[in-house]
Motif scaffolding. Structure first.
Motif, mmCIF file in Angstrom:
data_model
loop_
_atom_site.group_PDB
_atom_site.id
_atom_site.type_symbol
_atom_site.label_atom_id
_atom_site.label_comp_id
_atom_site.label_asym_id
_atom_site.label_seq_id
_atom_site.Cartn_x
_atom_site.Cartn_y
_atom_site.Cartn_z
ATOM 1 N N MET A 1 59.127 69.048 68.643
ATOM 2 C CA MET A 1 60.383 68.445 69.113
ATOM 3 C C MET A 1 61.082 67.743 67.947
ATOM 4 N N ASP A 2 62.284 68.145 67.669
ATOM 5 C CA ASP A 2 63.070 67.526 66.596
ATOM 6 C C ASP A 2 63.912 66.413 67.200
ATOM 7 N N ILE A 3 63.626 65.173 66.833
ATOM 8 C CA ILE A 3 64.381 64.043 67.378
ATOM 9 C C ILE A 3 65.101 63.279 66.264
ATOM 10 N N GLY A 4 65.335 63.970 65.176
ATOM 11 C CA GLY A 4 65.973 63.334 64.040
ATOM 12 C C GLY A 4 67.380 62.825 64.311
ATOM 13 N N GLU A 5 68.009 63.368 65.380
ATOM 14 C CA GLU A 5 69.384 62.948 65.674
ATOM 15 C C GLU A 5 69.452 61.624 66.410
ATOM 16 N N ILE A 6 68.290 61.114 66.864
ATOM 17 C CA ILE A 6 68.291 59.823 67.560
ATOM 18 C C ILE A 6 68.477 58.717 66.528
ATOM 19 N N ARG A 7 69.534 57.993 66.658
ATOM 20 C CA ARG A 7 69.788 56.914 65.705
ATOM 21 C C ARG A 7 70.684 55.865 66.343
ATOM 22 N N LYS A 8 70.650 54.676 65.800
ATOM 23 C CA LYS A 8 71.454 53.566 66.310
ATOM 24 C C LYS A 8 71.825 52.663 65.153
ATOM 25 N N GLU A 9 73.063 52.237 65.128
ATOM 26 C CA GLU A 9 73.484 51.265 64.124
ATOM 27 C C GLU A 9 73.178 49.856 64.631
ATOM 28 N N TYR A 10 72.629 49.028 63.759
ATOM 29 C CA TYR A 10 72.296 47.650 64.123
ATOM 30 C C TYR A 10 73.419 46.729 63.650
ATOM 31 N N THR A 11 74.128 46.165 64.618
ATOM 32 C CA THR A 11 75.335 45.400 64.255
ATOM 33 C C THR A 11 75.434 44.044 64.951
ATOM 34 N N GLN A 12 74.394 43.649 65.724
ATOM 35 C CA GLN A 12 74.528 42.428 66.525
ATOM 36 C C GLN A 12 74.564 41.152 65.689
ATOM 37 N N PHE A 13 73.641 41.050 64.740
ATOM 38 C CA PHE A 13 73.468 39.790 64.014
ATOM 39 C C PHE A 13 73.235 40.067 62.536
ATOM 40 N N GLY A 14 73.284 38.985 61.777
ATOM 41 C CA GLY A 14 72.834 38.987 60.392
ATOM 42 C C GLY A 14 71.861 37.841 60.214
ATOM 43 N N LEU A 15 71.187 37.814 59.088
ATOM 44 C CA LEU A 15 70.251 36.732 58.788
ATOM 45 C C LEU A 15 70.434 36.323 57.340
ATOM 46 N N ASN A 16 70.840 35.065 57.129
ATOM 47 C CA ASN A 16 71.093 34.553 55.793
ATOM 48 C C ASN A 16 70.041 33.540 55.384
ATOM 49 N N ARG A 17 69.797 33.458 54.098
ATOM 50 C CA ARG A 17 68.767 32.542 53.590
ATOM 51 C C ARG A 17 69.027 31.110 54.022
ATOM 52 N N GLU A 18 70.287 30.682 53.996
ATOM 53 C CA GLU A 18 70.609 29.297 54.331
ATOM 54 C C GLU A 18 70.418 28.980 55.809
ATOM 55 N N ASP A 19 70.290 30.009 56.632
ATOM 56 C CA ASP A 19 70.094 29.792 58.065
ATOM 57 C C ASP A 19 68.620 29.686 58.455
ATOM 58 N N LEU A 20 67.726 29.961 57.527
ATOM 59 C CA LEU A 20 66.305 29.950 57.832
ATOM 60 C C LEU A 20 65.740 28.535 57.840
ATOM 61 N N ALA A 21 64.836 28.266 58.769
ATOM 62 C CA ALA A 21 64.107 27.001 58.783
ATOM 63 C C ALA A 21 63.119 26.987 57.625
ATOM 64 N N ALA A 22 62.812 25.797 57.125
ATOM 65 C CA ALA A 22 61.840 25.682 56.033
ATOM 66 C C ALA A 22 60.456 26.118 56.486
ATOM 67 N N SER A 23 60.167 25.896 57.756
ATOM 68 C CA SER A 23 58.870 26.264 58.314
ATOM 69 C C SER A 23 58.975 27.581 59.066
ATOM 70 N N PRO A 24 58.095 28.543 58.803
ATOM 71 C CA PRO A 24 58.141 29.799 59.562
ATOM 72 C C PRO A 24 57.820 29.593 61.038
ATOM 73 N N PHE A 25 57.045 28.551 61.351
ATOM 74 C CA PHE A 25 56.747 28.267 62.756
ATOM 75 C C PHE A 25 58.017 27.841 63.500
ATOM 76 N N ALA A 26 58.845 27.026 62.830
ATOM 77 C CA ALA A 26 60.113 26.605 63.426
ATOM 78 C C ALA A 26 61.059 27.795 63.571
ATOM 79 N N GLN A 27 61.080 28.676 62.569
ATOM 80 C CA GLN A 27 61.936 29.861 62.650
ATOM 81 C C GLN A 27 61.464 30.783 63.765
ATOM 82 N N PHE A 28 60.143 30.950 63.898
ATOM 83 C CA PHE A 28 59.615 31.777 64.981
ATOM 84 C C PHE A 28 59.979 31.184 66.336
ATOM 85 N N GLU A 29 59.829 29.878 66.486
ATOM 86 C CA GLU A 29 60.153 29.249 67.766
ATOM 87 C C GLU A 29 61.626 29.443 68.110
ATOM 88 N N LYS A 30 62.492 29.349 67.111
ATOM 89 C CA LYS A 30 63.927 29.560 67.339
ATOM 90 C C LYS A 30 64.191 30.976 67.841
#
Length: 211
Positions: free
Chosen positions: A1-30
């Protein structure tokens, strides 16, 4: 089965360095809270990868039941295949695939059993049927039919009909203690935002990764 044509553009959000919490636990909780607010199905479902003694990776989906600064906790039978793999090689990787938000989180670290008191506290919060199920399921073992499970369930119902259901010795929790996190946010043209937190001498260092 060739499913190479299945694709989706991801356009909902972005992620910038300045928006990240210093703690990965805090970022995960968010992100976890945002996933809950988006009413994603099984928001606490996570894939956990372990390694067999012969080096073959194994992956399955379990449910996260607790997370804090110490790590991420799930519960299982201590005689299961994944428990045996963890006991032999106490390292694991987690994946939270929050695809409706075009996000995923990867976590890797060492694994330890939680205390019996912690396991008992969670066990008593489970529905009675789940408590009984922990007593009868020899997880990962071959059984002849579903009738075996029904028979065993009837037996433990009778056994514990007059009192509280105790914690089985073969059941409890594991905690993954993170050494790295990766937060992945889908972007257009496959130029995704990826940020990796790595623990080094007690401090978390953040780097952007190429998509």
């Amino acid at each position: 089965m060739d499913i190479g044509e299945i694709r989706k553009e991801y356009t909902q959000f972005g992620l910038n360095r300045e928006d990240l919490a210093a703690s990965p636990f805090a970022q995960f909780e968010k992100w976890f809270q945002q996933a809950r607010e988006a009413e994603l199905k099984e928001v606490n479902a996570m894939s956990i990868a372990t390694v067999r003694a012969d080096g073959m990776p194994q992956v399955r989906t379990v449910l996260l039941k607790l997370f804090d600064q110490r790590g991420f906790v799930f519960f299982t039978n201590y005689n299961s295949a994944k428990a045996q793999e963890i006991d032999a090689n106490p390292q694991a990787s987690l994946l939270f695939p929050w695809l409706d938000l075009e996000r995923q989180v990867r976590i890797s670290g060492q694994v330890e059993k939680i205390s019996k008191a912690e396991s008992f506290k969670y066990f008593t919060s489970r529905p009675k049927g789940s408590q009984l199920g922990a007593w009868i399921s020899e997880q990962s073992q071959v059984i002849s039919s579903r009738t075996v499970l029904k028979t065993l369930m009837n037996q433990v119902k009778e056994k514990f009909k007059d009192g509280k259901i105790p914690l089985p010795d073969s059941w409890g929790g594991y905690r993954i203690m993170p050494e790295s996190f990766e937060f992945w946010q889908g972007r257009a043209n496959r130029l995704h935002d990826r940020f990796k937190y790595e623990l080094n001498e007690g401090h978390w260092h953040i780097n952007r990764l190429a998509p």
